[in-house]
Design a protein around this motif. Structure first.
Motif, mmCIF file in Angstrom:
data_model
loop_
_atom_site.group_PDB
_atom_site.id
_atom_site.type_symbol
_atom_site.label_atom_id
_atom_site.label_comp_id
_atom_site.label_asym_id
_atom_site.label_seq_id
_atom_site.Cartn_x
_atom_site.Cartn_y
_atom_site.Cartn_z
ATOM 1 N N ASN A 23 0.860 -1.182 0.000
ATOM 2 C CA ASN A 23 0.000 0.000 0.000
ATOM 3 C C ASN A 23 0.895 1.231 0.000
ATOM 4 O OD1 ASN A 23 -2.513 -1.341 0.138
ATOM 5 N ND2 ASN A 23 -2.146 -1.757 2.283
ATOM 6 N N GLN A 25 1.097 5.729 -0.526
ATOM 7 C CA GLN A 25 0.459 7.042 -0.538
ATOM 8 C C GLN A 25 1.196 7.868 -1.581
ATOM 9 O OE1 GLN A 25 1.244 9.522 2.896
ATOM 10 N NE2 GLN A 25 -0.746 10.511 2.696
ATOM 11 N N LYS A 27 1.325 11.757 -3.395
ATOM 12 C CA LYS A 27 0.876 13.152 -3.353
ATOM 13 C C LYS A 27 1.278 13.829 -4.652
ATOM 14 C CE LYS A 27 0.910 17.409 -0.722
ATOM 15 N NZ LYS A 27 1.408 18.101 0.467
ATOM 16 N N VAL A 33 -3.955 13.760 -2.537
ATOM 17 C CA VAL A 33 -3.301 12.588 -1.955
ATOM 18 C C VAL A 33 -4.140 11.359 -2.286
ATOM 19 C CG1 VAL A 33 -2.525 11.490 0.182
ATOM 20 C CG2 VAL A 33 -2.290 13.961 -0.096
ATOM 21 N N HIS A 35 -4.326 6.912 -2.069
ATOM 22 C CA HIS A 35 -3.845 5.684 -1.423
ATOM 23 C C HIS A 35 -4.233 4.505 -2.301
ATOM 24 C CE1 HIS A 35 -4.065 8.473 1.985
ATOM 25 N NE2 HIS A 35 -3.067 7.759 2.477
ATOM 26 N N VAL A 68 2.941 2.736 2.973
ATOM 27 C CA VAL A 68 2.219 3.032 4.220
ATOM 28 C C VAL A 68 1.751 1.746 4.871
ATOM 29 C CG1 VAL A 68 1.466 5.357 3.588
ATOM 30 C CG2 VAL A 68 0.057 3.419 2.957
#
Length: 71
Positions: A23, A25, A27, A33, A35, A68
């Protein structure tokens, strides 16, 4: 079209995230943002799989990408 540099440390890190289905993230420069999981990368773009489908990002539009919580 430029070639994907397989010897580049950043390319190897992203390939590991893809292989591990980690997983991440992401930006964007616009401040959004996201996920999801990295699906693929090429020299210009990366593809992120999110809950409602795939999003393709130009690499130049990204501020950062990080793994993440899987702990």
């Amino acid at each position: 079209m430029s070639q994907l540099d397989l010897s580049s440390p950043s390319t190897r890190v992203l390939q590991k995230l893809i292989r591990d289905q980690a997983n991440v993230q992401v930006k964007t420069q616009g401040g959004d943002v996201f996920h999801g999981q990295l699906r693929w990368q090429d020299a210009e773009c990366v593809c992120l799989t999110v809950a409602d489908g795939d999003i393709v990002f130009w690499r130049t539009s990204l501020v950062f990408m990080r793994a993440v919580g899987s702990s």
